[in-house]
Enzyme design. Structure first.
Site, PDB file in Angstrom:
ATOM      1  N   LYS A  79     -31.731   2.223   9.750  1.00 16.13           N
ATOM      2  CA  LYS A  79     -30.791   1.183   9.318  1.00 16.13           C
ATOM      3  C   LYS A  79     -30.959   0.892   7.827  1.00 16.13           C
ATOM      4  O   LYS A  79     -32.075   0.974   7.295  1.00 16.13           O
ATOM      5  CB  LYS A  79     -31.056  -0.072  10.162  1.00 16.13           C
ATOM      6  CG  LYS A  79     -30.078  -1.214  10.014  1.00 16.13           C
ATOM      7  CD  LYS A  79     -30.456  -2.321  10.996  1.00 16.13           C
ATOM      8  CE  LYS A  79     -29.624  -3.575  10.810  1.00 16.13           C
ATOM      9  NZ  LYS A  79     -30.055  -4.656  11.729  1.00 16.13           N
ATOM     10  N   SER A 154     -26.664  -7.150  14.083  1.00 17.19           N
ATOM     11  CA  SER A 154     -26.406  -6.507  12.810  1.00 17.19           C
ATOM     12  C   SER A 154     -26.617  -4.988  12.841  1.00 17.19           C
ATOM     13  O   SER A 154     -26.267  -4.293  11.901  1.00 17.19           O
ATOM     14  CB  SER A 154     -27.310  -7.106  11.723  1.00 17.19           C
ATOM     15  OG  SER A 154     -28.677  -6.892  12.035  1.00 17.19           O
ATOM     16  N   SER A 178     -29.716  -8.560  17.406  1.00 14.95           N
ATOM     17  CA  SER A 178     -29.180  -7.474  16.586  1.00 14.95           C
ATOM     18  C   SER A 178     -29.488  -6.073  17.077  1.00 14.95           C
ATOM     19  O   SER A 178     -28.929  -5.110  16.558  1.00 14.95           O
ATOM     20  CB  SER A 178     -29.663  -7.620  15.142  1.00 14.95           C
ATOM     21  OG  SER A 178     -29.073  -8.741  14.537  1.00 14.95           O
TER      22      SER A 178
END
Length: 466
Positions: A79, A154, A178
């Protein structure tokens, strides 16, 4: 079957036994990436040259007869909010687009040491603070099952990449859902680990984090099989003593008394619940009961208060730390979403903040006592269906989003693990549940997840919806 379709466990076995090479596996995943990523924008930095070079080095290592790691040659993604040496830790923020990391974060270093090949970096909202994966730097990530609704956040890029076959394992992180929310939005498996299980820090952020983030934020994988989640956990959790929170504890704890008692919570107190998510929890309970678990519908302690405490702590942290940076560097939708949250939940003064942190400790004790009687708790990840893209930019829309995600807030508040697994369907979307347990008991979450997966079927990669 193409190599990109395999889970990490099978792909690692093929490579280890010489029936496929790391380069072939990497080329297969890169070909899949180029085929599907333009439609969903899950991977926002493709590392093709670096991945092929790493794959060639992995094949040369194997040819020399050296010891191979458990993910040797397996393509994965990371990420954009975690340090990876030589690449920007941009976190979806335009002014951070050239914020280059000098060193790998522990989770990235652990993936590399295990032999994984990192093929790309996945998208996140600006500052990783929404369940909508959209930002001014990289654009919007679409849900491959239904582009009209969020892929979650997220770690929405990670969830969408996993669902479409761009890597067998995708790294994510979770402070309010997330990892688990993108898993359920994209119909894959997502593991939020307990406090301190996986070492985590970014050397690009040496100033530290506020208390709420310290006690709630964790790393975790997205996968298409529960066994891959177990494998990824074992890799990611390798220790780094620079993280003072890291737990040096076994991956498997004492066997719970049989039959293992499970508390299911189909309708989470404090708001509305969609019938499809309610049914997913009850269906998960039926799967476990058929396997010998003792399943009851019973409420753990003070769920509504747990949700309220998450907001008090996190809003106060954000207002005192992240909000000024968001106003200065964030994108318009991210600013509007955070402003809407702050209009609904006011930051606490010092006295109220200390009281909330103290009450959290007392609530955690009550939950741990509950886990002594019910080692597993199952509830939905989202209480409703994935919301439409951008629904959080107004106070009214944000209120609906927060109502939807209230079940996801409990595990971070308490520092406990939560495994998201798909159960059932609603139109093109998967519904799903989260399996929670006491801290350091990811093992019994994964055991139960494998039972549910055996009944529901293993997730297979999807092509993006039109």
């Amino acid at each position: 079957m193409d190599l990109w379709q395999l889970d990490a466990t099978d792909l690692a076995r093929l490579i280890r036994t010489g029936r496929a090479s790391a380069r072939e596996a990497t080329q297969s995943v890169l070909k899949r990436l180029h085929a599907v990523n333009p439609a969903i924008n899950a991977v926002v930095r493709v590392l093709e040259e670096e991945a092929l070079s790493a794959a060639d080095a992995a094949d040369a290592k194997q040819a020399r007869g050296e010891v191979l790691g458990p993910l040797h040659g397996v393509p994965v993604t990371t990420k954009v909010n975690v340090d990876q040496a030589g690449l920007p830790t941009d976190n979806g923020v335009v002014p951070l687009k050239d914020f280059i990391a000098g060193h790998d974060s522990p989770v990235v270093a652990n993936l590399k040491r295990a032999g994984a090949i990192i093929v790309g970096r996945t998208n996140a909202p600006a500052f990783s603070m929404r369940i909508f994966t959209d930002n001014a730097l990289h654009g919007r990530t679409l849900n491959p099952l239904d582009p009209a609704v969020t892929p979650g956040g997220s770690s929405g890029g990670a969830g969408a990449a996993t669902a479409t076959g761009i890597g067998a394992i995708a790294h994510g992180n979770d402070i309010g859902g997330s990892v688990r929310i993108p898993a359920t939005c994209n119909g894959v498996v997502g593991l939020r680990v307990g406090y301190g299980r996986i070492p985590a820090f970014n050397l690009t952020a040496p100033g530290g984090r506020p208390p709420g983030a310290v006690i709630m934020a964790v790393q975790g994988p997205h996968t298409r099989t529960v066994r891959d989640a177990r494998l990824a956990l074992e890799v990611m959790a390798q220790g780094d003593r620079r993280d003072w929170r890291w737990n040096d504890v076994p991956m498997r704890g004492p066997e719970p008394a049989r039959p293992i008692r499970v508390a299911i919570v189909p309708e989470v107190p404090g708001g509305t619940s969609h019938p499809a998510q309610v049914e997913a929890v009850r269906q998960a309970g039926r799967h476990l009961a058929a396997a010998g678990y003792a399943v009851e519908e019973v409420l753990p302690p003070d769920i509504e208060r747990a949700i309220a405490l998450w907001h008090i702590i996190c809003v106060t942290d954000v207002f005192g730390s992240l909000w000024p940076a968001m106003q200065k560097m964030g994108d318009p939708d991210g600013i509007a979403a955070m402003q809407s949250w702050l209009s609904l939940h006011k930051p606490a003064d010092l006295e109220a903040y200390i009281a909330a942190m103290t009450e959290r400790e007392a609530l955690a004790l009550r939950w741990m006592q509950f886990f002594e009687n019910y080692p597993l708790v199952i509830m939905p990840v989202l209480c409703g269906l994935p919301p439409e893209q951008g629904a959080d930019v107004t106070p009214e829309g944000q209120a609906e989003v927060l109502d939807n995600m209230r079940a996801a807030l409990i595990a971070p508040l308490l520092g406990i693990p939560g495994l998201a697994v798909p159960v059932g369907r609603h139109g093109a979307l998967r519904t799903g549940v989260q399996i929670m347990a006491m801290r350091n008991r990811e093992d019994i979450c994964l055991d139960a997840g494998e039972v549910i997966e055996a009944a529901e079927g293993v997730v297979t990669p999807v092509d993006p919806a039109g």
